[in-house]
Design an enzyme around this catalytic site. Structure first.
Site, short mmCIF file in Angstrom:
data_model
loop_
_atom_site.label_atom_id
_atom_site.label_comp_id
_atom_site.label_asym_id
_atom_site.label_seq_id
_atom_site.Cartn_x
_atom_site.Cartn_y
_atom_site.Cartn_z
N PRO A 1 0.77 -1.25 0.00
CA PRO A 1 0.00 0.00 0.00
C PRO A 1 0.80 1.30 0.00
CG PRO A 1 0.01 -0.94 2.18
CD PRO A 1 0.74 -1.92 1.30
N CYS A 2 1.45 1.58 -1.09
CA CYS A 2 2.20 2.84 -1.20
C CYS A 2 1.27 4.05 -1.22
CB CYS A 2 3.10 2.82 -2.43
SG CYS A 2 2.27 2.45 -3.97
N HIS A 3 -0.02 3.83 -1.50
CA HIS A 3 -0.97 4.94 -1.50
C HIS A 3 -1.22 5.49 -0.09
CE1 HIS A 3 -3.36 1.25 -0.93
NE2 HIS A 3 -4.18 2.02 -0.22
#
Length: 165
Positions: free
Chosen positions: A132-134
């Site tokens: 989850p880089c978001h």
């Protein structure tokens, strides 16, 4: 490498596998997505692709999946460390590049780490959404640096906030 496609509410995605694990998941046309070879036009039928599609179906329907397909992102040891830290950010939560840099420095036995270096690793995350880089924001809380586009980053964060409600 083998490939498959997934149609998400935020746009078409391409899945990549080494035959056993997921090695890539990109929104079509996103920054840093690899150019696909001609063989990618014929999608592979692999268990990891079915598992990833099931994970994404649950996620986009507003339910946080309780499983994760086998992941095998390829990158330098530093990038893999940063991606492992991303996996520790709970759904519906966010962190900053600076906080990730502090965690990376601690894990590497260093006093400090550049937030920009961490940002580079985050930006080159090859497995969107599942890693989850978001969930990473600028130090001032602003939406910055999502290879899939800031509109998608905002949509993913809104979806995860709704899951927590």
């Amino acid at each position: 490498m083998q490939y498959a496609a997934y149609r998400s509410p935020l746009g078409d995605m391409t899945l990549q596998s080494d035959g056993k694990s997921l090695t890539g998941l990109w929104f079509d046309g996103q920054k840093y997505a690899p150019s696909l070879p001609p063989c990618a036009e014929k999608p592979a039928d692999l268990p990891v692709f079915a598992q990833t599609a099931r994970w994404l179906d649950q996620y986009f329907s507003g339910e946080m999946p309780r499983f994760l397909p086998a992941l095998a992102p390829r990158g330098t040891p530093f990038r893999r460390l940063v991606w492992a830290l991303l996996l520790q950010i709970p759904p519906g939560s966010v962190t900053t590049y600076a906080k990730l840099a502090a965690q990376a420095a601690k894990n590497m036995g260093r006093a400090r780490m550049s937030a920009q270096a961490v940002g580079g690793a985050v930006g080159h995350n090859p497995i969107s959404i599942l890693i989850p880089c978001h969930r990473v924001l600028g130090s001032d809380g602003s939406l910055t640096g999502y290879a899939g586009g800031l509109e998608r980053k905002a949509a993913l964060l809104r979806l995860e906030q709704a899951m927590r409600s």
